[in-house]
Write an enzyme that holds these catalytic residues in place. Structure first.
Site, mmCIF file in Angstrom:
data_model
loop_
_atom_site.group_PDB
_atom_site.id
_atom_site.type_symbol
_atom_site.label_atom_id
_atom_site.label_comp_id
_atom_site.label_asym_id
_atom_site.label_seq_id
_atom_site.Cartn_x
_atom_site.Cartn_y
_atom_site.Cartn_z
ATOM 1 N N GLU A 61 4.718 -4.166 8.916
ATOM 2 C CA GLU A 61 3.779 -5.076 8.231
ATOM 3 C C GLU A 61 3.738 -4.707 6.741
ATOM 4 O O GLU A 61 3.768 -3.512 6.410
ATOM 5 C CB GLU A 61 2.379 -4.867 8.847
ATOM 6 C CG GLU A 61 1.247 -5.574 8.141
ATOM 7 C CD GLU A 61 -0.134 -5.111 8.651
ATOM 8 O OE1 GLU A 61 -0.291 -3.931 9.034
ATOM 9 O OE2 GLU A 61 -1.056 -5.947 8.672
ATOM 10 N N ASN A 132 -1.180 -12.558 5.200
ATOM 11 C CA ASN A 132 -0.430 -11.385 5.636
ATOM 12 C C ASN A 132 0.680 -11.963 6.539
ATOM 13 O O ASN A 132 0.407 -12.454 7.629
ATOM 14 C CB ASN A 132 -1.371 -10.449 6.396
ATOM 15 C CG ASN A 132 -0.721 -9.128 6.725
ATOM 16 O OD1 ASN A 132 0.485 -9.017 6.799
ATOM 17 N ND2 ASN A 132 -1.559 -8.117 6.961
ATOM 18 N N LYS A 150 -0.562 -13.685 9.887
ATOM 19 C CA LYS A 150 -1.443 -12.880 10.749
ATOM 20 C C LYS A 150 -2.756 -13.605 11.023
ATOM 21 O O LYS A 150 -3.461 -14.011 10.089
ATOM 22 C CB LYS A 150 -1.703 -11.541 10.055
ATOM 23 C CG LYS A 150 -2.484 -10.529 10.862
ATOM 24 C CD LYS A 150 -2.546 -9.217 10.070
ATOM 25 C CE LYS A 150 -3.266 -8.111 10.801
ATOM 26 N NZ LYS A 150 -3.280 -6.857 10.001
ATOM 27 N N GLU A 170 -8.939 -6.433 4.754
ATOM 28 C CA GLU A 170 -8.049 -7.577 5.025
ATOM 29 C C GLU A 170 -8.810 -8.895 5.030
ATOM 30 O O GLU A 170 -8.274 -9.937 4.672
ATOM 31 C CB GLU A 170 -7.312 -7.377 6.343
ATOM 32 C CG GLU A 170 -6.279 -6.284 6.254
ATOM 33 C CD GLU A 170 -5.289 -6.335 7.393
ATOM 34 O OE1 GLU A 170 -4.686 -7.390 7.621
ATOM 35 O OE2 GLU A 170 -5.135 -5.309 8.071
ATOM 36 N N CYS A 220 0.505 -6.416 13.381
ATOM 37 C CA CYS A 220 -0.452 -5.323 13.559
ATOM 38 C C CYS A 220 -1.602 -5.628 14.494
ATOM 39 O O CYS A 220 -1.450 -5.640 15.691
ATOM 40 C CB CYS A 220 -0.940 -4.832 12.205
ATOM 41 S SG CYS A 220 -1.715 -3.199 12.373
ATOM 42 N N ASN A 245 0.533 -1.303 10.295
ATOM 43 C CA ASN A 245 0.004 -0.181 9.493
ATOM 44 C C ASN A 245 -1.304 0.176 10.171
ATOM 45 O O ASN A 245 -2.297 -0.556 10.017
ATOM 46 C CB ASN A 245 -0.369 -0.618 8.076
ATOM 47 C CG ASN A 245 0.806 -0.793 7.136
ATOM 48 O OD1 ASN A 245 1.168 0.105 6.389
ATOM 49 N ND2 ASN A 245 1.387 -1.987 7.156
HETATM 50 N N1 CDT Z 1 -3.191 -3.410 9.674
HETATM 51 C C1 CDT Z 1 -3.986 -3.522 10.754
HETATM 52 O O1 CDT Z 1 -4.189 -4.617 11.278
HETATM 53 N N2 CDT Z 1 -4.562 -2.409 11.202
HETATM 54 C C2 CDT Z 1 -5.489 -2.362 12.279
HETATM 55 C C3 CDT Z 1 -6.404 -1.211 12.045
HETATM 56 C C4 CDT Z 1 -7.217 -0.802 13.168
HETATM 57 S S1 CDT Z 1 -8.417 -1.909 13.679
HETATM 58 C C5 CDT Z 1 -8.649 -1.401 15.307
HETATM 59 C C6 CDT Z 1 -4.812 -2.235 13.628
HETATM 60 O O2 CDT Z 1 -5.188 -2.985 14.534
HETATM 61 O O3 CDT Z 1 -3.951 -1.381 13.821
#
Ligand code: CDT
Length: 372
Positions: A61, A132, A150, A170, A220, A245
């Site tokens: 991502e 995203n 996303k 985000e 993600c 990420n």
């Molecule tokens: N980048 C991204 O979407 N990260 C989120 C952070 C944790 S929220 C539970 C993820 O789902 O990995």
């Protein structure tokens, strides 16, 4: 036509739907890192992939820059992380910062999933729309054949009050994706695919699972939501691609309890939930998945989990990254294996009961039953 052999138990003998695929995990990218240096790292992984005859490579991502949504940014400081397609007539292969990747993918005849921060267009008020985004470049078509934005944006709009908290802004920096979960076929990845030009029709008993591979993309946080995978399952997806990420330590964002009282335990849990989401949803939709992290300690203080992996359609991890740095994972996968799950345990057309699933689309949050 393919030569997939159907066995009576619904199993599939080793088919001619085999593809060598790769995940290009990236180690940390600090705030000050130059785009050029990062691109060189990504190209090096593509070179390695080419040496191993990889036909499809997946990057993380927002692959080319630091995970900027943890920082409070505005104006040019924020804009520097976005790729502006307006300047290049909507053709991502010409994006200044990314062009070298497309050029090499074209040279190697390698398909590519690439995540980036998309600066899409201007709304009526002159505001830019940011997504995203992940795009899929097909070497056979020599163009981007699919785009995904996303849908599930985690975190908050407002920064946390505590100055030392790790933000995940985000919801502030991106608009939720507006393209849904649209599966697509990638040409040229398997030999002898059933096609319209040879007179074949989709959804006929003798063409199911025999056309060009059916793919879907996630980004993600989407991977944690069964709702995001199911539309792909319902379109017959055989392979889902997902870059991520994921922070290893963010108590404000993720909450805490006694079980995850230390940073080490929190990271272990984050890795466990990553794998749980990927293995279960690959199994439940009888599809393979290629899942790729940007990971390690960014700026020496923001830990991101690794755990990049390729999962088969039975939910088993085929290969997993061993490091938290730049690392290529490679597997030869046989998409013909998907038929068993799709035709037996998860034969949707025979077993799903949509009359009972209304709440899933009618209701967003939880409504508990009346109190006793
Ligand atoms: N980048 C991204 O979407 N990260 C989120 C952070 C944790 S929220 C539970 C993820 O789902 O990995």
């Amino acid at each position: 036509m393919g030569s997939v052999q159907r066995l009576s138990a619904g199993h599939t003998a080793e088919s001619d739907r085999r593809i060598i695929v790769g995940g290009a995990q990236l180690g940390p990218i600090d705030v000050g890192a130059s785009r050029g240096e990062t691109l060189q790292r990504m190209l090096k992984l593509m070179d390695d992939a080419h040496k191993q005859d990889v036909k499809l490579i997946v990057y993380p991502e927002i692959a080319t820059v630091t995970f900027f949504p943890r920082h409070i940014l505005e104006g040019d400081e924020l804009e520097q992380y976005f790729e502006n397609e307006q300047e290049v007539s909507g053709d991502p292969t010409k994006l200044t910062n990314l062009k070298a990747l497309f050029d090499k993918a074209r040279e190697y005849k390698m398909d590519m999933y690439l995540g980036y921060a998309e600066h899409a267009a201007e709304s009526g008020e002159g505001e830019h729309i940011h997504y995203n985004t992940a795009i899929y470049y097909s070497a056979a078509a020599d163009k981007v054949i699919s785009r995904y934005r996303k849908v599930h944006l985690p975190g908050t709009f407002e920064p946390y009050e505590r100055k030392d908290a790790t933000n995940q802004l985000e919801k502030r920096y991106f608009t939720p994706g507006n393209l849904g979960f649209e599966a697509f076929r990638a040409p040229g990845l398997v030999a002898d695919a059933a096609s319209k030009s040879s007179g074949a029709k989709a959804n006929e008993p003798d063409t199911l699972g025999r056309g060009d591979p059916i793919l879907g993309m996630l980004i993600c946080n989407d991977r944690r939501w069964p709702e995001a995978w199911r539309p792909y399952g319902l379109q017959g997806a055989e392979l889902v691609l997902c870059g991520y990420n994921t922070t290893a330590w963010a108590p404000e964002l993720l909450g805490t309890n006694k079980k995850i009282s230390t940073k080490e335990k929190a990271k272990e849990e984050a890795l466990f939930h990553n794998k749980l989401s990927l293995t279960y949803n690959s199994y439940a939709n009888a599809c393979f998945s290629i899942n790729v992290a940007k990971c390690g300690l960014e700026d020496g203080k923001y830990p991101l989990i690794g755990g990049s992996c390729i999962v088969d359609c039975d939910g088993e991890v085929v290969v997993e990254a061993k490091t938290e740095g730049d690392e290529l994972i490679v597997a030869k996968i046989d998409l013909g294996m998907c038929r068993r799950g799709k035709e037996k345990v998860f034969a949707f057309e025979r077993h799903r009961r949509t009359e009972h699933y209304g709440l899933i689309v009618e209701q967003t949050g939880v409504v508990e039953p009346e109190l006793l």
